[in-house]
Design an enzyme around this catalytic site. Structure first.
Site, PDB file in Angstrom:
ATOM      1  N   HIS A 282       6.303  -5.999  -5.844  1.00  0.00           N
ATOM      2  CA  HIS A 282       7.285  -6.986  -5.391  1.00  0.00           C
ATOM      3  C   HIS A 282       6.544  -8.286  -5.117  1.00  0.00           C
ATOM      4  O   HIS A 282       5.670  -8.353  -4.246  1.00  0.00           O
ATOM      5  CB  HIS A 282       8.004  -6.519  -4.125  1.00  0.00           C
ATOM      6  CG  HIS A 282       9.041  -7.490  -3.639  1.00  0.00           C
ATOM      7  ND1 HIS A 282      10.355  -7.452  -4.059  1.00  0.00           N
ATOM      8  CD2 HIS A 282       8.950  -8.543  -2.785  1.00  0.00           C
ATOM      9  CE1 HIS A 282      11.026  -8.434  -3.481  1.00  0.00           C
ATOM     10  NE2 HIS A 282      10.192  -9.102  -2.703  1.00  0.00           N
ATOM     11  N   CYS A 283       6.888  -9.318  -5.866  1.00  0.00           N
ATOM     12  CA  CYS A 283       6.192 -10.601  -5.760  1.00  0.00           C
ATOM     13  C   CYS A 283       6.973 -11.527  -4.835  1.00  0.00           C
ATOM     14  O   CYS A 283       8.144 -11.842  -5.088  1.00  0.00           O
ATOM     15  CB  CYS A 283       6.035 -11.246  -7.144  1.00  0.00           C
ATOM     16  SG  CYS A 283       5.163 -12.818  -7.116  1.00  0.00           S
ATOM     17  N   VAL A 284       6.312 -11.974  -3.770  1.00  0.00           N
ATOM     18  CA  VAL A 284       6.979 -12.859  -2.821  1.00  0.00           C
ATOM     19  C   VAL A 284       7.120 -14.273  -3.381  1.00  0.00           C
ATOM     20  O   VAL A 284       7.975 -15.043  -2.912  1.00  0.00           O
ATOM     21  CB  VAL A 284       6.204 -12.909  -1.491  1.00  0.00           C
ATOM     22  CG1 VAL A 284       6.233 -11.565  -0.799  1.00  0.00           C
ATOM     23  CG2 VAL A 284       4.762 -13.364  -1.705  1.00  0.00           C
ATOM     24  N   ASN A 287      10.279 -13.965  -5.135  1.00  0.00           N
ATOM     25  CA  ASN A 287      11.274 -13.257  -4.329  1.00  0.00           C
ATOM     26  C   ASN A 287      12.012 -12.214  -5.159  1.00  0.00           C
ATOM     27  O   ASN A 287      13.232 -12.081  -5.093  1.00  0.00           O
ATOM     28  CB  ASN A 287      12.273 -14.242  -3.703  1.00  0.00           C
ATOM     29  CG  ASN A 287      13.128 -13.589  -2.636  1.00  0.00           C
ATOM     30  OD1 ASN A 287      12.656 -12.716  -1.911  1.00  0.00           O
ATOM     31  ND2 ASN A 287      14.381 -14.003  -2.531  1.00  0.00           N
ATOM     32  N   SER A 288      11.263 -11.480  -5.946  1.00  0.00           N
ATOM     33  CA  SER A 288      11.846 -10.453  -6.801  1.00  0.00           C
ATOM     34  C   SER A 288      10.753  -9.476  -7.197  1.00  0.00           C
ATOM     35  O   SER A 288       9.560  -9.736  -7.002  1.00  0.00           O
ATOM     36  CB  SER A 288      12.485 -11.073  -8.041  1.00  0.00           C
ATOM     37  OG  SER A 288      13.010 -10.067  -8.898  1.00  0.00           O
TER      38      SER A 288
END
Length: 429
Positions: A282-284, A287-288
């Site tokens: 999950h890549c901040v 945001n996905s």
């Protein structure tokens, strides 16, 4: 005697909202102008703070929820809610960069503090498993603000030509395009019991239909004995594996929250609240999740960002530190703090270098994982369980489960999302 039918009470129709009105979290009509009214938690927190008493954590959470609910902007048919995590980067980043431009020592302190604050906020939100737009806002605003400083402070000095400016602008446009593509569906697994065909980025909940009962021996089956949560289209990769594996393996792949059996390499994201095909992480920053459908776009966005950032840094340093090589100008640029314009440009260069170094590390890890055909989630799981082959102090982790060789691994990555039925299930990434 016929029973008297009770008349249904008609619910009163809600009046249309004006541009400054909204329905708050308590279901009551409120007004933007009353954002500072009736906040008992805030008053209690201020009283305890003035009396040198600690504020209880639940009080802080209620204050945060109240502020996030009342932070709205006027809009047609009711005020729109603004995510509070978007605001800090828009305010703090220009302030910190301008303060860092006043003196060399201030620049060192600020540029060291910014990554530490970002990491602290990351671990705070990651521990609570909360979605946040802070990093997406920080990334997009950093791109826009660096470009603004470049146009205002660097271009007027006359050292940047029209072709170079057009090339930098085109690179910025490609970054935004790749980010837009990377934020699309990463490969969400939808439950056939749901009526919605395409899940959104927010948390998706699909209740089980009435009449269906969970079986103890084989999760994912209904009373008729068939797999009720998998379709042929969604399970080209994992259908043969589910049919041949033991019930214990199927139980391991069963997601109780999404009510489906996950195919190979899929995982449930606790932040997005839904299962993702071949979930990497999950890549901040977007945001996905990064999964099967957007992993290529994510790598492309990183590559374009690195190239554009290095090009912009070189143009800026060639303008404010003339007749010096790129590396020397980065560490030794005499007289740069004598002019505020040059000092601000030099501070933005170092800020860009820090961000670029972080993204280069992420890009390197991604290239290594793709070369060994492992996902970041599989790497972390192997490190926790102390399995697989580790090289370079854990920088390279090879689980050996899906590794088919360097060229074939990259070929499979280049064909992600292309569901072909003739490829064996064990070889599909």
């Amino acid at each position: 005697m016929k029973p008297v039918k009770k008349k249904k009470t008609e619910e009163p129709e809600l009046e249309p909202l004006c541009c400054c009105e909204y329905i708050d979290r308590n279901g009551e009509k409120n007004h933007v102008a009353a954002c500072l009214c009736d906040c008992q938690d805030l008053d209690e927190g201020c009283d305890r703070w003035l009396s040198c008493k600690s504020v209880r954590p639940e009080t802080c959470e209620r204050i945060t929820d109240t502020i996030s609910d009342r932070l709205r902007i006027p809009w047609l048919r009711g005020a729109k809610k603004v995510n509070i995590s978007i605001v800090p980067p828009l305010v703090l980043l220009p302030v910190f960069l301008h303060v860092a431009s006043w003196h060399f020592l201030l620049g060192v302190v600020v540029l060291i503090s910014l990554p530490m604050l970002a990491l602290w906020y990351y671990y705070l939100t990651h521990r609570r498993k909360e979605q946040t737009l802070f990093f997406l806002s920080l990334g997009l605003f950093s791109l826009g603000y660096m470009y603004y400083v470049f146009l205002r402070e660097v271009v007027p000095k006359g050292r940047v030509g029209p072709t170079q400016l057009a090339l930098l602008t085109f690179g910025l446009f490609l970054i935004l395009l790749a980010l837009y593509r990377a934020k699309k569906d990463p490969g969400y697994l939808s439950n056939p019991a749901c009526n919605d065909k395409a899940p959104s980025n927010s948390q998706i909940e699909c209740p089980i239909k009435k009449g269906q009962e969970k079986t103890k021996g084989f999760p994912g089956t209904d009373t008729s004995g068939s797999l009720n949560n998998r379709t042929l289209k969604d399970d080209i990769k994992g259908s043969s594996r589910v049919g041949l594996d033991s019930p214990a393996k199927v139980k391991e792949d069963w997601c109780a929250k999404c009510q489906l059996v996950r195919p190979a390499r899929a995982w449930h994201c606790r932040i997005c609240g839904i299962c993702v095909r071949r979930m990497d992480h999950h890549c901040v920053w977007i945001n996905s999740c990064v999964g099967e459908s957007n992993h290529q776009a994510f790598i492309l966005a990183l590559l374009i960002f690195l190239l554009t950032s290095v090009y912009g840094i070189s143009l800026t340093l060639n303008t404010i530190c003339r007749d010096r090589s790129l590396f020397i100008a980065l560490f030794y640029c005499p007289g740069v703090y004598e002019n505020y314009s040059s000092a601000l440009s030099f501070t933005c260069v170092w800020y860009s270098v820090i961000i670029t170094a972080g993204m280069a590390y992420i890009f390197l890890i991604q290239l290594i994982n793709i070369s060994y055909n492992v996902t970041e989630r599989e790497v972390q799981q192997a490190l926790r369980q102390k399995t697989g082959r580790r090289l370079l102090c854990g920088l390279i982790v090879d689980t050996g489960q899906y590794n088919r060789g360097f060229l074939r691994n990259w070929y499979q990555f280049s064909t992600l999302g292309a569901h072909t039925a003739h490829i064996p299930a064990e070889d599909i990434v």
